[in-house]
Design a protein around this motif. Structure first.
Motif, PDB file in Angstrom:
ATOM      1  N   GLY A   1      26.830 -34.584  27.151  1.00 10.18           N
ATOM      2  CA  GLY A   1      26.809 -34.502  25.703  1.00 10.18           C
ATOM      3  C   GLY A   1      25.452 -34.194  25.115  1.00 10.18           C
ATOM      4  O   GLY A   1      25.325 -34.106  23.884  1.00 10.18           O
ATOM      5  N   ALA A   2      24.420 -33.984  25.934  1.00 10.00           N
ATOM      6  CA  ALA A   2      23.071 -33.696  25.434  1.00 10.00           C
ATOM      7  C   ALA A   2      22.603 -32.349  25.963  1.00 10.00           C
ATOM      8  O   ALA A   2      23.028 -31.886  27.029  1.00 10.00           O
ATOM      9  N   VAL A   3      21.702 -31.714  25.218  1.00 11.02           N
ATOM     10  CA  VAL A   3      21.129 -30.432  25.609  1.00 11.02           C
ATOM     11  C   VAL A   3      20.008 -30.679  26.608  1.00 11.02           C
ATOM     12  O   VAL A   3      19.028 -31.376  26.299  1.00 11.02           O
TER      13      VAL A   3
ATOM     14  N   THR B   1      26.165 -32.631  19.615  1.00 10.59           N
ATOM     15  CA  THR B   1      26.890 -32.749  18.344  1.00 10.59           C
ATOM     16  C   THR B   1      25.955 -32.723  17.139  1.00 10.59           C
ATOM     17  O   THR B   1      26.424 -32.550  16.014  1.00 10.59           O
ATOM     18  N   ASP B   2      24.628 -32.909  17.355  1.00 14.98           N
ATOM     19  CA  ASP B   2      23.701 -32.843  16.221  1.00 14.98           C
ATOM     20  C   ASP B   2      23.615 -31.434  15.642  1.00 14.98           C
ATOM     21  O   ASP B   2      23.130 -31.266  14.514  1.00 14.98           O
TER      22      ASP B   2
ATOM     23  N   VAL C   1      34.719 -31.514  18.612  1.00 14.35           N
ATOM     24  CA  VAL C   1      33.925 -30.783  19.592  1.00 14.35           C
ATOM     25  C   VAL C   1      33.560 -31.680  20.768  1.00 14.35           C
ATOM     26  O   VAL C   1      33.604 -31.268  21.930  1.00 14.35           O
ATOM     27  N   ALA C   2      33.190 -32.934  20.482  1.00 16.87           N
ATOM     28  CA  ALA C   2      32.784 -33.849  21.552  1.00 16.87           C
ATOM     29  C   ALA C   2      33.935 -34.121  22.509  1.00 16.87           C
ATOM     30  O   ALA C   2      33.750 -34.175  23.730  1.00 16.87           O
TER      31      ALA C   2
ATOM     32  N   GLY D   1      28.256 -25.018  12.151  1.00 13.60           N
ATOM     33  CA  GLY D   1      27.008 -25.553  12.667  1.00 13.60           C
ATOM     34  C   GLY D   1      26.111 -26.034  11.535  1.00 13.60           C
ATOM     35  O   GLY D   1      26.324 -25.712  10.361  1.00 13.60           O
ATOM     36  N   ILE D   2      25.113 -26.812  11.875  1.00 11.54           N
ATOM     37  CA  ILE D   2      24.181 -27.321  10.869  1.00 11.54           C
ATOM     38  C   ILE D   2      22.753 -27.134  11.372  1.00 11.54           C
ATOM     39  O   ILE D   2      22.425 -27.488  12.511  1.00 11.54           O
ATOM     40  N   LYS D   3      21.915 -26.531  10.541  1.00  5.15           N
ATOM     41  CA  LYS D   3      20.536 -26.275  10.928  1.00  5.15           C
ATOM     42  C   LYS D   3      19.660 -27.504  10.662  1.00  5.15           C
ATOM     43  O   LYS D   3      20.100 -28.485  10.061  1.00  5.15           O
ATOM     44  N   LYS D   4      18.424 -27.411  11.097  1.00  2.00           N
ATOM     45  CA  LYS D   4      17.494 -28.527  10.936  1.00  2.00           C
ATOM     46  C   LYS D   4      17.288 -28.884   9.471  1.00  2.00           C
ATOM     47  O   LYS D   4      17.142 -30.065   9.125  1.00  2.00           O
ATOM     48  N   ASP D   5      17.303 -27.883   8.592  1.00  2.00           N
ATOM     49  CA  ASP D   5      17.104 -28.135   7.169  1.00  2.00           C
ATOM     50  C   ASP D   5      18.390 -28.505   6.442  1.00  2.00           C
ATOM     51  O   ASP D   5      18.406 -28.620   5.207  1.00  2.00           O
ATOM     52  N   GLY D   6      19.499 -28.673   7.185  1.00  2.00           N
ATOM     53  CA  GLY D   6      20.752 -29.078   6.559  1.00  2.00           C
ATOM     54  C   GLY D   6      21.664 -27.934   6.192  1.00  2.00           C
ATOM     55  O   GLY D   6      22.780 -28.167   5.715  1.00  2.00           O
ATOM     56  N   THR D   7      21.243 -26.705   6.385  1.00  2.00           N
ATOM     57  CA  THR D   7      22.077 -25.550   6.048  1.00  2.00           C
ATOM     58  C   THR D   7      23.275 -25.483   6.997  1.00  2.00           C
ATOM     59  O   THR D   7      23.120 -25.574   8.214  1.00  2.00           O
TER      60      THR D   7
END
Length: 512
Positions: free
Chosen positions: A282-284, A308-309, A319-320, A336-342
């Motif tokens: 579950g981790a990159v 999942t982050d 997805v998990a 998907g969600i980017k680092k800035d929340g987009t």
């Protein structure tokens, strides 16, 4: 100058502009289809084959190194499988490339790969070197050099070049679409000007006669049967009126066809994997630069993060459970969600693979936000087209040619015309009973298949309203053939001409 010539002079220009617009749309659509076909059938499969070859080359190297470290015979089998996969994708790549540069790149890949694979076979046919703690043998050093050269060839030459080819094809399609829009704007502007000029011309030369004709028809309708309409062009006026009505009908058909063609245009989306991540537990555990940039992170930040982050909260559980934990290889779409929340849309495809003696999920991601936006635009365009069809003051229908139970669509205007709802008209027996008994025989020939798509058929007949009234209708239809499925359809519209028929009968009585 006769009335017919005046009308053709006024409206001929407008019809010519509309015909030119239709021809431009037709030939431009073919150009766009050719550009899209090049993207779908050549550029994207070629680029995908290069990605697969790079992945297989990396896996071949990993198999050789794992064998040299452990001596486990299973890595020989994996090496053979990965070699077979590489050679299969290499054959596909060679079959797809059709440029001199692409063929040269294929030759360079072939030369490096043959030495790389042969050296890998040689290294795995002997005894393992005893782990990575000792000094590398010359063959092992040469193998690593060849692996680096292959990786550099794919990353720095092959894939960037195919990406450029794909962008050039997309740009060509966009140029064609832009040219179509500009041409249409010019033609529609010319059509508007032609309409204004035609209206002024007709108002000055014909309206007076038409008003006298209307006045005479009103007097005849009030019972003044002895009245005669005095016009200088009595013999031509009836022909002009019929030609004018036919012209309006053809113009409506052209405008509907133009609207339908516009709605077929679709937006282009990215068609390649832009980021690759190795997921374990579950981790990159590892990701390339493209993956990090896609989600707005630095490459060093993504390692160790839960997979999942990178997924929007509402999709994380699915997805998990269904993709990551099960090591599913089915492609799926997710937000998907980017680092800035987009939040943006991605398409992901995973594949179970071996990484440092562990089974991991190798997942590739690509951004499909533009495609999603294009789909939404198409959905809204389809809704606008449906609203137009349901509000046009005529019965629009589409009927499949085949068995008596073939599917048929009728717009809601059918209830105004006949008193029956579109759902009632799905019954073929009811549709036949609606036709006046005296007109049924003349309509039977329409059930026979016609030879040439695009033929237009026009007829006038009577139908029986639900309340017992007789309604005259004008039915204009065109045969359309779906080349993909081979199905044939009648597409057309019906309008109520009862009042016109009544006026014609009264006029015939008065002339008699």
């Amino acid at each position: 100058m006769t009335i017919a010539r005046k009308l053709w002079l006024g409206f001929g220009t407008l019809i010519l502009i509309l015909v030119l617009a239709s021809l431009i749309i037709f030939f431009s659509q073919r150009a766009v289809d050719d550009a899209l076909r090049e993207i779908v059938e050549v550029e994207e499969p070629t680029r995908a084959a290069s990605y697969e070859m790079e992945i297989n080359a990396v896996e071949i190297g990993q198999d050789v190194l794992d064998y040299l470290e452990t001596g486990d015979p299973k890595y020989r089998e994996q090496l053979a499988n990965n070699r077979a996969d590489f050679e299969r994708f290499k054959a596909r790549y060679d079959a797809l490339v059709d440029t001199e540069r692409g063929e040269k790149q294929g030759d360079r890949i072939e030369v490096l790969y043959e030495e790389y694979a042969a050296l890998g076979e040689k290294l795995t046919s002997g005894e393992p070197s005893g782990g990575q703690g000792g000094a590398l043998l010359p063959g092992e050093r040469r193998f690593l050099v060849l692996q680096a050269e292959l990786d550099a060839l794919f990353d720095e030459e092959v894939q960037p070049w195919h990406t450029g080819q794909l962008k050039e094809a997309e740009a060509a399609a966009e140029d064609v679409i832009r040219g179509v829009y500009l041409t249409l704007v010019g033609l529609l502007s010319g059509g508007l000007l032609a309409s204004l000029l035609a209206g002024t011309f007709i108002n000055r030369s014909i309206i007076g006669s038409v008003l006298r004709l209307r006045e005479g028809a009103d007097r005849v309708g009030r019972g003044e049967l002895d009245h005669r309409i005095e016009l200088d062009t009595t013999d031509e006026l009836g022909t002009v009126a019929a030609a004018f009505n036919d012209m309006l009908d053809r113009r409506r058909e052209v405008e509907m066809a133009l609207q339908e063609s516009r709605e077929r245009f679709r937006g282009l989306s990215e068609a390649s994997f832009e980021g690759i991540a190795i997921i374990e537990g579950g981790a990159v555990v590892e990701a390339n630069t493209a993956f990090a940039r896609m989600f707005g992170y630095e490459p060093s930040e993504v390692v160790g993060m839960p997979a999942t982050d990178f997924i929007a909260p509402e999709f994380r559980e699915e997805v998990a459970l269904r993709q990551i934990s099960s090591l599913s290889e089915e492609p799926y779409e997710v937000a998907g969600i980017k680092k800035d929340g987009t939040v943006f849309y991605v398409e992901a495809r995973g594949r179970a693979s071996s990484y440092q003696d562990r089974t991991v999920l190798l997942t590739a991601f690509r951004d499909i936000t533009e495609r999603k936006e294009a789909e939404e635009k198409i959905r809204k365009a389809e809704q606008r087209y449906r609203n137009l069809v349901e509000r046009v003051p005529a019965v629009v229908y589409v009927q499949e040619i085949g068995s008596p139970d073939a599917a048929m669509y009728m717009s809601p205007q059918i209830e105004i015309l006949t008193g029956y709802t579109p759902e009632d008209c799905e019954d073929p027996d009811l549709r036949w009973r609606m036709v006046h008994p005296e007109d049924r025989e003349s309509l039977r020939s329409e059930d026979e298949p016609v030879s040439e798509p695009g033929e237009v058929f026009t007829n006038e007949y009577r139908v029986l309203h639900r309340d017992g009234r007789t309604v005259w209708v004008r039915n204009e239809s065109v045969l359309i053939e779906d080349e993909a499925s081979g199905s044939r359809y009648w597409q057309g519209f019906m309008v109520d001409i009862t009042e016109r028929k009544r006026a014609e009968q009264e006029l015939q009585k008065s002339e008699a």
